[in-house]
Design a protein around this motif. Sequence first.
Motif, PDB file in Angstrom:
ATOM      1  N   ALA A  34       0.824  -1.214   0.000  1.00  0.00           N
ATOM      2  CA  ALA A  34       0.000   0.000   0.000  1.00  0.00           C
ATOM      3  C   ALA A  34       0.858   1.263   0.000  1.00  0.00           C
ATOM      4  N   LYS A  35       1.914   1.268   0.794  1.00  0.00           N
ATOM      5  CA  LYS A  35       2.784   2.444   0.879  1.00  0.00           C
ATOM      6  C   LYS A  35       3.436   2.754  -0.465  1.00  0.00           C
TER       7      LYS A  35
ATOM      8  N   GLU B 155       1.150   4.286  -3.236  1.00  0.00           N
ATOM      9  CA  GLU B 155       0.701   5.675  -3.104  1.00  0.00           C
ATOM     10  C   GLU B 155       1.242   6.547  -4.240  1.00  0.00           C
TER      11      GLU B 155
ATOM     12  N   VAL C 164      -3.363   1.827  -8.516  1.00  0.00           N
ATOM     13  CA  VAL C 164      -4.374   1.589  -7.482  1.00  0.00           C
ATOM     14  C   VAL C 164      -5.759   1.513  -8.121  1.00  0.00           C
TER      15      VAL C 164
ATOM     16  N   ARG D 202      -8.448  -1.506  -8.043  1.00  0.00           N
ATOM     17  CA  ARG D 202      -9.860  -1.321  -7.672  1.00  0.00           C
ATOM     18  C   ARG D 202     -10.777  -1.922  -8.734  1.00  0.00           C
TER      19      ARG D 202
ATOM     20  N   GLU E 191     -11.267  -1.393  -0.312  1.00  0.00           N
ATOM     21  CA  GLU E 191     -10.375  -0.438   0.340  1.00  0.00           C
ATOM     22  C   GLU E 191      -9.596  -1.094   1.479  1.00  0.00           C
ATOM     23  N   ASP E 192     -10.246  -1.984   2.232  1.00  0.00           N
ATOM     24  CA  ASP E 192      -9.534  -2.725   3.284  1.00  0.00           C
ATOM     25  C   ASP E 192      -8.419  -3.570   2.679  1.00  0.00           C
TER      26      ASP E 192
ATOM     27  N   LEU F 267      -6.851  -3.135  -0.257  1.00  0.00           N
ATOM     28  CA  LEU F 267      -5.783  -2.279  -0.774  1.00  0.00           C
ATOM     29  C   LEU F 267      -4.894  -1.767   0.358  1.00  0.00           C
ATOM     30  N   GLY F 268      -5.491  -1.454   1.499  1.00  0.00           N
ATOM     31  CA  GLY F 268      -4.723  -0.986   2.638  1.00  0.00           C
ATOM     32  C   GLY F 268      -3.882  -2.074   3.295  1.00  0.00           C
ATOM     33  N   SER F 269      -4.242  -3.335   3.044  1.00  0.00           N
ATOM     34  CA  SER F 269      -3.512  -4.448   3.653  1.00  0.00           C
ATOM     35  C   SER F 269      -2.350  -4.947   2.798  1.00  0.00           C
TER      36      SER F 269
ATOM     37  N   HIS G 110       1.152  -5.506   1.235  1.00  0.00           N
ATOM     38  CA  HIS G 110       2.474  -5.362   1.837  1.00  0.00           C
ATOM     39  C   HIS G 110       3.529  -5.853   0.856  1.00  0.00           C
TER      40      HIS G 110
END
Length: 110
Positions: free
Chosen positions: A50-51, A54, A60, A64, A78-79, A81-83, A85
Amino acid sequence: MTRWLTRCAGNWPGPGSRRTAATSTTARKRDLTWLTHCGDGAEFLGLAGAKELERYPDAVDDLRRRCAELTWPPDEVEDFLGSLHKDDRPTAYLFRCRACATHLAYADFT
């Protein structure tokens, strides 16, 4: 338009490689998904979380869209995508179109 190449057995080339996945009888085999754009294989840039993503909003958005194709609810997308690593699962595979420089991504949905 993005399309997915057929899964193939082999190894990922190194980041920034302009080649497609190479096969080897001595290498450990696994299924790969190589992305295409503008009618050609995209350039693999490396693993991303995720980082790292950005910096690539088009990648991204591509992820989606892929999740939406799997009919995931927006909050789960969204969960997920945020997870993402870079060094663990789930992870994303970042690509760039060699013709138009659009960034694309495929995720390890396991």
